[in-house]
Design an enzyme around this catalytic site. Structure first.
Site, PDB file in Angstrom:
ATOM      1  CG  MET A 188      -1.936  -4.939   1.327  1.00  0.00           C
ATOM      2  SD  MET A 188      -0.363  -5.056   0.520  1.00  0.00           S
ATOM      3  CE  MET A 188      -0.693  -6.468  -0.516  1.00  0.00           C
ATOM      4  N   GLY A 210       0.841  -1.202   0.000  1.00  0.00           N
ATOM      5  CA  GLY A 210       0.000   0.000   0.000  1.00  0.00           C
ATOM      6  C   GLY A 210       0.876   1.252   0.000  1.00  0.00           C
ATOM      7  CG  HIS A 211       3.333   2.215   3.364  1.00  0.00           C
ATOM      8  ND1 HIS A 211       3.321   1.067   4.127  1.00  0.00           N
ATOM      9  CD2 HIS A 211       2.768   3.181   4.118  1.00  0.00           C
ATOM     10  CE1 HIS A 211       2.795   1.339   5.308  1.00  0.00           C
ATOM     11  NE2 HIS A 211       2.431   2.604   5.320  1.00  0.00           N
ATOM     12  CG  ASP A 225      -5.498   5.341   6.908  1.00  0.00           C
ATOM     13  OD1 ASP A 225      -5.915   4.820   7.939  1.00  0.00           O
ATOM     14  OD2 ASP A 225      -4.499   4.924   6.300  1.00  0.00           O
TER      15      ASP A 225
HETATM   16  O1  PAF Z   1      -1.186   7.269   7.806  1.00  0.00           O
HETATM   17  C1  PAF Z   1      -0.151   7.269   8.503  1.00  0.00           C
HETATM   18  O2  PAF Z   1       0.724   6.418   8.375  1.00  0.00           O
HETATM   19  C2  PAF Z   1       0.017   8.369   9.563  1.00  0.00           C
HETATM   20  O3  PAF Z   1      -1.201   8.723  10.123  1.00  0.00           O
HETATM   21  C3  PAF Z   1       0.758   9.610   9.027  1.00  0.00           C
HETATM   22  C4  PAF Z   1      -0.034  10.293   7.925  1.00  0.00           C
HETATM   23  C5  PAF Z   1       2.125   9.212   8.502  1.00  0.00           C
HETATM   24  C6  PAF Z   1       0.942  10.625  10.164  1.00  0.00           C
HETATM   25  O4  PAF Z   1       1.694  10.101  11.203  1.00  0.00           O
END
Ligand code: PAF
Length: 285
Positions: A184, A33-34, A150
């Site tokens: 994920m 996902g990242h 999110d």
């Molecule tokens: O989504 C995340 O991983 C966190 O909430 C973020 C945006 C990095 C802020 O800490």
């Protein structure tokens, strides 16, 4: 890929870049996902900054914070392979010199946080907004990338950036799923084997519930009861809201709808959602 641990190091490295900057903030424990965010960010001729920082201000539960998965060596390898050009790894003191509680100015989110995750995690979105504002000030990106899993976080950040005239474009990216449909998440590693088997039912249920909703809209309370029939974890909420306003939709609402939920397993709280758009010509029963 340059690895930078202080604000000064990062800023002077970015000052030497002629190209615009794309930013992917993370808390590490990277998964596909990242990496999808990075791939999207890296699709132009840009410097791609990723931050890895586990922000204590956004955790309601000390154990959840202290036990947050830490896979830094593997994260560094994956970030570089995916196309990150600058990896920012500040420690707690770098971002909060007086400690997180020692700050004199916090961002307090006032809209869209009385529902969904915000209703169950008091102060969580204040912590997210505060750290994201800090990071945006440090990196000064042209674009910043966030996952649609999110969805409430993305809405809060879009509102904040607009309220504070931050010159950045927020880009949201499609949720990446395992082959069985499970969204994920860095928290999936905490699922017990039998919970891991159960968790894909969340996505299956959301798809079914979307169809039910379009036939006959249901209340947040009925949504929770309905999802609970599909999963063994404890459903915190499952409800339909407008997006990005996060209001309960009026009967004749046209626009984007969000069906979002949170399910608590023993050691992992999972969130997921689906979004769809009702157009002017769509028939709603
Ligand atoms: O989504 C995340 O991983 C966190 O909430 C973020 C945006 C990095 C802020 O800490």
């Amino acid at each position: 890929m340059k690895v930078l641990r202080t604000i000064q190091e990062l800023r002077s490295a970015l000052d030497q870049e002629a190209s615009p900057t794309a930013f992917v903030p993370t808390m590490g424990a990277l998964h596909d996902g990242h990496l999808a965010l990075v791939k999207e960010a890296a699709s132009g001729h840009v410097a791609v900054v990723m931050s890895i920082f586990v922000n204590p201000l956004q955790f309601n539960d000390k154990q959840d914070y202290e036990g947050y998965p830490d896979t830094l060596d593997e994260d560094i390898r994956q970030a570089e392979a995916a196309g990150v050009t600058h990896l920012f790894l500040p420690d707690l003191h770098e971002l909060y010199p007086a400690g997180p509680e020692g700050m004199s100015t916090f961002i307090h989110v006032t809209k869209g946080v009385e529902v969904l995750c915000g209703a169950h995690r008091p102060g969580h979105f204040d912590g997210v907004a505060t750290v994201v504002m800090k990071l945006l000030q440090i990196v000064s990106p042209d674009w910043a990338y966030f996952g649609r899993k999110d969805a409430q976080q993305a809405a809060v950040i879009e509102n904040m950036v607009s309220d504070y005239h931050v010159p950045v474009k927020i880009i949201t990216v499609q949720t990446v799923r395992e082959t069985d449909g499970l969204a994920m998440s860095s928290r999936n590693v905490r699922l017990r084997p039998e919970e891991r088997k159960d968790a894909p039912n969340i996505y299956y249920a959301l798809q079914t519930m979307k169809n039910v909703y379009e036939e006959e809209p249901f209340s947040p309370e009925s949504g929770r009861t309905m999802l609970q029939k599909f999963v063994k974890g404890t459903v915190e909420y499952a409800e339909v809201r407008t997006y990005p306003g996060l209001e309960l939709p009026a009967e004749n609402y046209r626009g984007t709808l969000l069906l979002a939920c949170a399910v608590q397993y023993d050691q992992a709280r999972l969130i997921d959602n689906i979004m769809w758009t009702r157009k002017e010509e769509d028939h709603v029963s």
